[in-house]
Design a protein around this motif. Structure first.
Motif, mmCIF file in Angstrom:
data_model
loop_
_atom_site.group_PDB
_atom_site.id
_atom_site.type_symbol
_atom_site.label_atom_id
_atom_site.label_comp_id
_atom_site.label_asym_id
_atom_site.label_seq_id
_atom_site.Cartn_x
_atom_site.Cartn_y
_atom_site.Cartn_z
ATOM 1 N N SER A 91 -86.570 0.951 -61.453
ATOM 2 C CA SER A 91 -86.675 1.244 -60.023
ATOM 3 C C SER A 91 -87.736 2.307 -59.738
ATOM 4 C CB SER A 91 -85.316 1.701 -59.483
ATOM 5 O OG SER A 91 -84.893 2.892 -60.150
ATOM 6 N N LYS A 107 -94.920 -0.136 -57.878
ATOM 7 C CA LYS A 107 -94.633 -1.356 -57.137
ATOM 8 C C LYS A 107 -95.868 -2.255 -57.105
ATOM 9 C CE LYS A 107 -90.500 0.087 -56.109
ATOM 10 N NZ LYS A 107 -89.310 -0.508 -56.749
ATOM 11 N N TYR A 125 -92.381 -11.259 -50.598
ATOM 12 C CA TYR A 125 -91.471 -10.720 -49.593
ATOM 13 C C TYR A 125 -91.747 -9.258 -49.248
ATOM 14 C CZ TYR A 125 -89.203 -8.824 -53.778
ATOM 15 O OH TYR A 125 -88.956 -8.173 -54.957
ATOM 16 N N SER A 126 -92.759 -8.656 -49.855
ATOM 17 C CA SER A 126 -92.988 -7.213 -49.690
ATOM 18 C C SER A 126 -93.304 -6.826 -48.246
ATOM 19 C CB SER A 126 -94.128 -6.756 -50.606
ATOM 20 O OG SER A 126 -93.800 -6.965 -51.959
ATOM 21 N N PRO A 169 -86.644 -6.822 -44.979
ATOM 22 C CA PRO A 169 -86.009 -5.500 -44.894
ATOM 23 C C PRO A 169 -85.456 -5.078 -46.250
ATOM 24 C CG PRO A 169 -84.616 -7.179 -43.906
ATOM 25 C CD PRO A 169 -85.914 -7.855 -44.239
ATOM 26 N N ASP A 170 -85.051 -3.824 -46.346
ATOM 27 C CA ASP A 170 -84.634 -3.273 -47.633
ATOM 28 C C ASP A 170 -83.447 -4.011 -48.225
ATOM 29 O OD1 ASP A 170 -86.649 -1.436 -47.564
ATOM 30 O OD2 ASP A 170 -85.413 0.173 -46.701
ATOM 31 N N PHE A 171 -82.463 -4.405 -47.380
ATOM 32 C CA PHE A 171 -81.272 -5.052 -47.934
ATOM 33 C C PHE A 171 -81.613 -6.430 -48.502
ATOM 34 C CE2 PHE A 171 -81.336 -6.735 -43.655
ATOM 35 C CZ PHE A 171 -80.872 -8.036 -43.787
ATOM 36 N N LYS A 193 -84.695 -7.121 -49.756
ATOM 37 C CA LYS A 193 -85.516 -6.851 -50.934
ATOM 38 C C LYS A 193 -84.654 -6.648 -52.178
ATOM 39 C CE LYS A 193 -89.567 -4.803 -48.688
ATOM 40 N NZ LYS A 193 -90.386 -3.585 -48.513
ATOM 41 N N SER A 194 -83.496 -6.008 -51.987
ATOM 42 C CA SER A 194 -82.618 -5.787 -53.142
ATOM 43 C C SER A 194 -82.100 -7.095 -53.713
ATOM 44 C CB SER A 194 -81.437 -4.897 -52.728
ATOM 45 O OG SER A 194 -80.655 -5.535 -51.721
ATOM 46 N N ARG A 232 -85.601 -9.119 -55.216
ATOM 47 C CA ARG A 232 -86.198 -8.590 -56.446
ATOM 48 C C ARG A 232 -85.422 -9.036 -57.689
ATOM 49 N NH1 ARG A 232 -84.737 -3.269 -54.231
ATOM 50 N NH2 ARG A 232 -86.962 -3.143 -53.702
ATOM 51 N N ASP A 267 -90.409 -6.612 -57.851
ATOM 52 C CA ASP A 267 -91.528 -6.057 -57.095
ATOM 53 C C ASP A 267 -92.160 -4.859 -57.788
ATOM 54 O OD1 ASP A 267 -89.412 -4.352 -56.795
ATOM 55 O OD2 ASP A 267 -89.625 -4.080 -54.627
ATOM 56 N N HIS A 268 -91.885 -4.716 -59.077
ATOM 57 C CA HIS A 268 -92.560 -3.684 -59.869
ATOM 58 C C HIS A 268 -93.369 -4.368 -60.972
ATOM 59 C CE1 HIS A 268 -89.695 -4.410 -63.111
ATOM 60 N NE2 HIS A 268 -88.714 -4.309 -62.209
#
Length: 525
Positions: free
Chosen positions: A80, A84, A89-90, A94-96, A98-99, A102, A107-108
């Motif tokens: 984490s 990045k 989807y970047s 939204p953040d929820f 993305k979790s 990924r 995304d890293h």
């Protein structure tokens, strides 16, 4: 398209083991400088948490590492915290979300990309880089002797010839796709300080060879004179001349050897000829033959495919003298052993499934129809492996063997429902034409739809979370689950579409058509 193959899937341990190799003859001071430089470069990457480098070996036979082989353990941060990269989807998710996404597309940067960047930054003249992981690297070294995924062992009777063959291979392999680095051991290129004693001069001054050797051993090489005790720790105290008195030929020639009971001091240059000679830095012996290693670090392709291409090149370009042999080792050696076992395990598994199916159905035709599920599921299994970018490995073959059992189970149930529908219609006298047979088969297939869907849904609920898993060990489990997921999906579709058609061909041509012909003949009679 041909899937690649490997022995075991990569198991990310959360750390890396960087093992560069230098030419023989490197000094402790120079090895220390190289370690400091490489450690500083590696620590500069934001994904790195800690770095620990080691040169030389402890006083133990379990770690026969020369000074020319360096080791650096790189502890990585949690993924984490890695840099990045832009994904599909970047920019909008939204953040929820993305979790969730990924888990499918990280995304890293990948570990392969991180190693490639480190390798590019560590292109230092005189160093041949090799990358692995601490546990994996130790297991490979214990089982095969190789510290890289792929390597060669050159066996023969003369170290100089082995070194020449290794140098030739080292020059050829960089042209093979996937070669990140190659290093052939310089089996006969170690450097030694040789003192050739002049026995006439020793006799003139009354000095024995043992006394003269003791001066060289203790004054130049050093000797442990005592041990210091600090709590529970013990440290040996080593005494020898300071570096200025032993660092070059001039200083060594002025080393004094006591004579006449210590009354006279004779310079070493009067008693011996001091020179440097080359010779084996370390001698390997395997199966009664002298052996030299060639280390190959492979990146960007499967090890077995690399070995096949490289072996063809070496057969064309390298002519071995009589009495010398080349053998591939590393992961390839483990893969070959596993392949030999699979040649026994797979046929035995298929035979047992065939036997159990025949005992259950009492019909060779039904047994073969049930086995049609194998190619149905194999299509999905191999396509899913291709889409995920997985190579064939032991983990994948375990999943495929498990898939054989699932195929047999689902095939038996499909055939059972079709048989029940057929026998019931036959008892009621409803089978009077091909259209009647088709109607009966459709009825039996539809009855099977609900339990088949429940079976597939249950398997997906159990296996899909494995494909989403992250962390140590998930890579192996994904290789086992992937063939099952892909195979069950296509088996679900193709069994409902093709099984009924095959069943209709069998029943119409070998059973119903003859029965209808006989009944028509009897009616006319």
């Amino acid at each position: 398209y041909k899937l690649g193959s490997e022995f075991m899937p990569p198991l990310e341990e959360g750390s890396l083991l960087y093992m560069p190799t230098t030419m023989p003859g490197i000094s402790i001071t120079e090895a220390q400088k190289v370690l400091q430089v490489t450690d500083r470069i590696i620590k500069g990457f934001p994904e790195v948490k800690h770095v620990l480098g080691k040169a030389g070996r402890a006083e133990t036979s379990t770690d026969p590492a020369p000074l020319s082989m360096l080791e650096t353990v790189v502890i990585l941060k949690d993924k984490s915290e890695w840099r990045k990269r832009d994904t599909w989807y970047s920019s909008w998710a939204p953040d929820f979300l993305k979790s969730v996404f990924r888990r499918i597309t990280p995304d890293h940067i990948s570990q392969e990309r991180l190693v490639a960047e480190m390798n590019e930054a560590l292109k230092i003249p005189g160093l041949a880089n090799a990358w692995t992981m601490p546990i994996k690297g130790r297991i490979d070294m214990l089982s095969t002797g190789m510290r890289t995924p792929v390597g060669l062992k050159i066996s023969g009777g003369d170290l100089d010839t082995i070194e020449e063959i290794g140098a030739k291979i080292e020059s050829l392999l960089p042209s093979v796709k996937g070669t990140r680095s190659v290093f052939a051991e310089r089996t006969g290129s170690g450097y030694f300080l040789d003192l050739e004693w002049n026995r006439e001069e020793l006799a003139r001054y009354g000095i024995s060879v043992e006394e003269a050797q003791a001066v060289v051993e203790k004054a130049i090489g050093g000797d442990n004179v005592t041990t210091t005790v600090e709590g529970r720790e013990r440290y040996p105290v080593n005494v020898r001349y300071a570096r200025d008195f032993r660092s070059d030929y001039g200083a060594l020639s002025r080393v004094l050897v006591p004579a006449s009971g210590g009354q006279r001091q004779i310079p070493l240059s009067q008693l011996a000829a001091i020179k440097t000679v080359s010779g084996p830095a370390m001698i390997r012996n395997e199966d009664g033959l002298l052996t030299g290693y060639v280390y190959v670090d492979v990146a960007g392709r499967d090890p077995n495919g690399y070995v096949e291409e490289a072996a063809r090149l070496l057969r064309e370009k390298v002519k071995l003298p009589p009495g010398y042999a080349i053998s591939w080792s590393g992961q390839y050696e483990g893969a070959e052993r596993a392949k030999e076992r699979l040649k026994v395990v797979l046929p035995l598994t298929v035979f047992l499934i065939l036997f159990l199916l025949y005992v259950n159905t009492r019909s060779l035709t039904k047994t073969l129809i049930i086995l049609l599920a194998v190619p149905f599921s194999a299509i999905g299994a191999f396509w899913f492996l291709y889409l995920l970018g997985y190579n064939l490995s032991i983990g994948v073959w375990v999943g495929l063997i498990a898939l054989l059992g699932v195929d047999a189970e689902t095939g038996v149930f499909m055939l059972l429902y079709l048989d029940l529908a057929y026998e019931q219609a036959k008892k009621e006298g409803r089978l009077k034409s091909l259209a009647d047979l088709q109607e009966v088969i459709r009825y039996g297939a539809v009855k099977r739809l609900r339990p088949k869907f429940m079976t597939v849904a249950t398997m997906f609920l159990g296996l899909i979370p494995i494909l989403w898993a992250t962390g140590t060990g998930s890579d192996v489990m994904k290789r086992i689950a992937a063939p099952l997921v892909g195979g069950v999906f296509t088996s679900f579709l193709l069994e409902l579409l093709i099984y009924p058609a095959v069943y209709q061909i069998w029943k119409w041509n070998f059973d119903l058509k003859k029965a209808l012909a006989l009944s028509n003949t009897d009616g006319r009679g």
